[in-house]
Design an enzyme around this catalytic site. Structure first.
Site, PDB file in Angstrom:
ATOM      1  N   GLU A  61     -49.531  11.093 -25.542  1.00  0.00           N
ATOM      2  CA  GLU A  61     -48.298  11.850 -25.766  1.00  0.00           C
ATOM      3  C   GLU A  61     -47.988  12.848 -24.659  1.00  0.00           C
ATOM      4  O   GLU A  61     -46.828  12.999 -24.269  1.00  0.00           O
ATOM      5  CB  GLU A  61     -48.357  12.567 -27.123  1.00  0.00           C
ATOM      6  CG  GLU A  61     -48.276  11.636 -28.332  1.00  0.00           C
ATOM      7  CD  GLU A  61     -49.590  10.972 -28.708  1.00  0.00           C
ATOM      8  OE1 GLU A  61     -50.611  11.225 -28.017  1.00  0.00           O
ATOM      9  OE2 GLU A  61     -49.611  10.200 -29.681  1.00  0.00           O
ATOM     10  N   HIS A 130     -50.995  15.551 -41.025  1.00  0.00           N
ATOM     11  CA  HIS A 130     -49.947  14.518 -41.019  1.00  0.00           C
ATOM     12  C   HIS A 130     -48.682  14.957 -41.741  1.00  0.00           C
ATOM     13  O   HIS A 130     -47.857  14.111 -42.100  1.00  0.00           O
ATOM     14  CB  HIS A 130     -50.465  13.219 -41.651  1.00  0.00           C
ATOM     15  CG  HIS A 130     -51.209  12.326 -40.697  1.00  0.00           C
ATOM     16  ND1 HIS A 130     -52.276  12.751 -39.959  1.00  0.00           N
ATOM     17  CD2 HIS A 130     -51.029  11.026 -40.362  1.00  0.00           C
ATOM     18  CE1 HIS A 130     -52.727  11.752 -39.219  1.00  0.00           C
ATOM     19  NE2 HIS A 130     -51.985  10.693 -39.441  1.00  0.00           N
TER      20      HIS A 130
HETATM   21  C1  LIG Z   1     -52.211  11.778 -31.219  1.00  0.00           C
HETATM   22  C2  LIG Z   1     -51.856  10.699 -32.173  1.00  0.00           C
HETATM   23  N1  LIG Z   1     -50.927   9.789 -31.808  1.00  0.00           N
HETATM   24  C3  LIG Z   1     -50.590   8.817 -32.670  1.00  0.00           C
HETATM   25  C4  LIG Z   1     -51.171   8.727 -33.888  1.00  0.00           C
HETATM   26  C5  LIG Z   1     -50.781   7.625 -34.856  1.00  0.00           C
HETATM   27  N2  LIG Z   1     -51.900   6.711 -35.057  1.00  0.00           N
HETATM   28  C6  LIG Z   1     -52.699   6.782 -36.129  1.00  0.00           C
HETATM   29  S1  LIG Z   1     -53.937   5.681 -36.081  1.00  0.00           S
HETATM   30  C7  LIG Z   1     -53.376   5.055 -34.635  1.00  0.00           C
HETATM   31  C8  LIG Z   1     -54.060   3.892 -34.007  1.00  0.00           C
HETATM   32  C9  LIG Z   1     -55.151   4.284 -33.167  1.00  0.00           C
HETATM   33  O1  LIG Z   1     -55.708   3.140 -32.633  1.00  0.00           O
HETATM   34  P1  LIG Z   1     -57.217   3.081 -32.249  1.00  0.00           P
HETATM   35  O2  LIG Z   1     -57.636   4.370 -31.639  1.00  0.00           O
HETATM   36  O3  LIG Z   1     -57.406   1.866 -31.455  1.00  0.00           O
HETATM   37  O4  LIG Z   1     -57.960   2.992 -33.664  1.00  0.00           O
HETATM   38  P2  LIG Z   1     -57.823   1.843 -34.775  1.00  0.00           P
HETATM   39  O5  LIG Z   1     -56.764   2.274 -35.716  1.00  0.00           O
HETATM   40  O6  LIG Z   1     -57.506   0.577 -34.110  1.00  0.00           O
HETATM   41  O7  LIG Z   1     -59.142   1.839 -35.463  1.00  0.00           O
HETATM   42  C10 LIG Z   1     -52.252   5.730 -34.199  1.00  0.00           C
HETATM   43  C11 LIG Z   1     -51.530   5.434 -32.954  1.00  0.00           C
HETATM   44  C12 LIG Z   1     -52.124   9.703 -34.233  1.00  0.00           C
HETATM   45  N3  LIG Z   1     -52.738   9.691 -35.427  1.00  0.00           N
HETATM   46  N4  LIG Z   1     -52.451  10.658 -33.366  1.00  0.00           N
END
Ligand SMILES: Cc1ncc(C[n+]2csc(CCOP(=O)(O)OP(=O)(O)O)c2C)c(N)n1
Ligand SMILES: [Mg+2]
Lengths: 353, 327
Positions: A61, A130
């Site tokens: 971000e 959240h």
């Molecule tokens: C700073 C931030 N940006 C976006 C999000 C929204 N978000 C929640 S889970 C997620 C996926 C994260 O992917 P990854 O780190 O690969 O973990 P996975 O869910 O695949 O286990 C996102 C983008 C967030 N929680 N925090």
């Protein structure tokens, strides 16, 4: 032509028209082209406008905000979306240190026309990280404009105005508004930034509110009418710059002010509106201004707690009744009942967000 | 490898799987009113890494943390009660599924802001070093978390100060519904990035618990020998939807064939087959395990359901550390 569409559809339509009308506009954000398309507000746009104008991004971000800012310096007009306001906190440096001040600190030589769409919300155990409502944080920063549309009509018109504006605009949408219907013209139109909207006319008391809390305020105003209290509801639409004229003329007329803000109590939007009224029309006030806000605590996750965290119409009603020296009432006495649990936006919702 | 250890690795994976599957089927009762990010499919990484840890080593994690929590020895009753929003939950209902903690086993917390615990875990390691303690801190992170700036900042500082921290990256190829291809260039390689910061780095097969165990063992030895931080990464796959109890392949963001391919590599099933083939375990033992875990989970759910909700006054507690709890 005007038809009934949802708030979410109004955002989608505004974005679609902005992309169609202006080649410098582009849309970027996590999940923008994915099948769910940011709660339906970006669905189909990539297909229609192409993947170099409608795109996903790395989960980065802060860097990405600096990157859209840079593109705006050379003539682009980016719209960035974040599915929750909490995620964009990583980019506060770029927003506050850079975007907000770019025009000022270079003596007005450059402008930073970026729009950042932030979704706030509540419900289904979103919890401390959240479901924050940070309008006051952004409104505090000189150089930023902050809008919070409540109706589908305003959602469309304010998004268009935000993108056309030559300044960084923080556009805050409440997730529980996405599915509400309202009449929206098909035309490309702006709702002027900095102008509040009287949602209800009244003579005894002014409620100033915004976003989802304006719906609670309207509901309260309806019940208060039965008690013979005539309430004027001023929906801010723009948090910064505040529409001083509309607020002050209403308060001068009614002599009483209640501010309802979906945000923390201290140092918030409500405090600012109350200060505005006491500074400017102290003589017209028949009672001390009152505010209804979230308590000064993070959002608890457990629904048993969250259900008591958010102020509701009953809290507004009782605050108003107290201002008129009337005894407080229970929801049952007033006739308020709920057909859905308090932590979901509507019947169809079975979690999670 | 020692038979007891093989069985333990299997048992721990099976336990996480059954907990997640039970949770998924109970979710529709609408009593768990918070987001849940289930880790079914990714159990081998949590188990293979944590099997190398001592109780006083620290672990931190992200939104998808049930497996990490359980593999570190986190209390199942408290986890379930937390997801049910109860007073007896590990955060007394303040956190929910995305905020797990169990200080009795040094599980220092999971948080759902992507990459949020990477620098915090690095700081925990920094703290242990300053105090002269010999503990390892493990931070679990997803593929998307390696895109955030704090990832690089943390690698840099960890390497600079030779911190006893292990970064474990679980690459399940997606961030919500966004594939790696829209987020990272094809040429990118996290191992090289870590190495470029002077951090020991290695890669293993994420759905093979023995491989995870060995890769983690070597990395943790490196750390315990005082040689500084390590980064290890594993490819794996999330079976269920990004958030929630169901499957989300029908959305169309990933291919059914890809999903089926990874299902065949299910870490629990493949390891079970291997153990049976080599007669390291027999069917009877497996059935005993399953029954034992099921009754443990039944009890945890009962505990959660029977626990009281927090009192309304709890909305206002815990904001500041010096605040006294008012009943
Ligand atoms: C700073 C931030 N940006 C976006 C999000 C929204 N978000 C929640 S889970 C997620 C996926 C994260 O992917 P990854 O780190 O690969 O973990 P996975 O869910 O695949 O286990 C996102 C983008 C967030 N929680 N925090
Ligand atoms: Mg991932």
């Amino acid at each position: 032509m005007t038809r009934e569409i949802t708030y979410g559809q109004a955002i989608l339509e505004a974005t679609d028209q902005l992309l169609a009308n202006d080649k410098s506009v582009y849309l970027i954000g996590l999940g923008v082209p994915d099948p769910k398309g940011v709660f339906g507000t970006t669905v189909g746009l990539e297909k229609k406008h192409g993947s170099n104008r409608v795109m996903d991004m790395p989960v980065a971000e802060n860097g990405m905000t600096g990157i859209i800012l840079g593109s705006s310096l050379v003539g682009m007009r980016p719209i960035m979306t974040h599915q929750r306001i909490d995620f964009m906190l990583l980019s506060l440096d770029q927003i506050i240190n850079n975007a907000a001040k770019w025009h000022y600190m270079f003596g007005g030589k450059m402008k930073a026309p970026i729009v950042i769409r932030l979704i706030i919300g509540r419900g289904w155990g979103q919890g401390p990280q959240h479901s924050q409502s940070l309008q006051a944080l952004f409104a505090h920063i000189p150089g930023l404009k902050v809008v919070m549309p409540t109706t589908p009509y305003d959602a469309k018109g304010l998004l268009i105005a935000a993108v056309k504006d030559d300044n960084p605009v923080i556009y805050i949408e409440h997730r529980w508004l996405h599915n509400i219907f309202g009449s929206v013209p098909e035309d490309f139109y702006k709702v002027e930034i900095g102008k509040a909207h009287k949602m209800a006319e009244g003579s005894d008391l002014t409620i100033v509110s915004s976003s989802y809390m304006s719906l609670e305020a309207l509901k309260a105003a309806d019940f208060l009418k039965k008690d013979g209290i005539s309430v004027e509801v001023v929906d801010l639409r723009t948090i910064k710059p505040l529409d001083k004229e509309t607020i002050l003329s209403s308060v001068k007329k009614t002599g009483r002010l209640l501010v309802v803000d979906g945000g923390w109590r201290s140092f918030g939007v409500a405090a600012e509106v109350m200060a505005l009224a006491t500074e400017n029309c102290y003589g017209s006030l028949k009672a001390a201004p009152v505010r209804v806000t979230f308590p000064d605590t993070p959002t608890p996750t457990s629904w048993a707690l969250a259900n008591h965290y958010y102020p509701k119409a009953i809290d507004i009603i009782n605050s108003v009744r107290t201002m008129f020296n009337l005894p407080v009432k229970t929801e049952a006495e007033i006739g308020i009942s709920y057909d859905v649990p308090l932590d979901v936006p509507d019947k169809s919702f079975t979690g999670p967000f | 490898m020692d038979k007891a250890l093989l069985k333990k690795l299997y048992y721990e994976m099976l336990r996480i799987r059954l907990v997640e599957e039970n949770l998924a089927s109970l979710y529709s009762e609408q009593e768990m009113r918070c987001p849940v990010h289930l880790c079914a499919g990714q159990e081998a990484i949590a188990v293979g890494v944590c099997a190398n840890l001592k109780t006083d080593d620290y672990v931190m994690s992200n939104h998808r943390s049930h497996g990490h929590f359980l593999a570190k020895g986190g209390n199942l009753n408290e986890m379930m009660a937390e997801i049910y929003g109860k007073e007896t939950g590990c955060c007394h209902g303040k956190g929910g599924s995305m905020h797990l903690v169990d200080l009795s086993v040094n599980y220092l917390g999971s948080t759902p802001i992507v990459a949020g615990t990477i620098p915090v875990g690095t700081g925990v390691a920094f703290g242990t070093l300053l105090k002269g303690e010999k503990k390892v801190t493990v931070v679990f992170l997803g593929d998307a978390a390696t895109e955030e700036g704090v990832f690089y900042e943390s690698l840099n500082f960890a390497s600079l100060k030779k911190l006893p921290v292990l970064f474990v990256s679980e690459n399940n190829f997606y961030s919500v519904y966004s594939p790696l291809s829209v987020r990272q260039p094809h040429e990118r390689d996290n191992l090289t990035i870590a190495k470029g910061h002077g951090v020991y780095s290695d890669k293993g097969t994420g759905n093979d618990v023995l491989d995870v165990y060995r890769v983690a063992e070597k990395a943790i030895k490196h750390i315990r020998d005082g040689k500084g931080p390590a980064f290890i990464c594993f490819d794996t796959y999330r079976f269920r939807e990004h958030c929630g109890p169901n499957y989300d392949n029908k959305l169309g963001y990933r291919l059914e064939s890809e999903y089926e391919e990874w299902r065949k590599r299910c870490p629990v099933v493949t390891f079970e087959k291997k153990l049976l083939q080599k007669k390291d375990i027999d069917q009877e033992t497996i059935d005993t395990y399953k029954n034992k875990i099921q009754s443990e989970m039944d009890e945890a759910v009962l505990f959660a359901k029977n626990s009281p909700f927090p009192k309304v006054s709890e909305v206002y507690t815990d904001v500041y550390a010096e605040e006294k709890k008012n009943d």
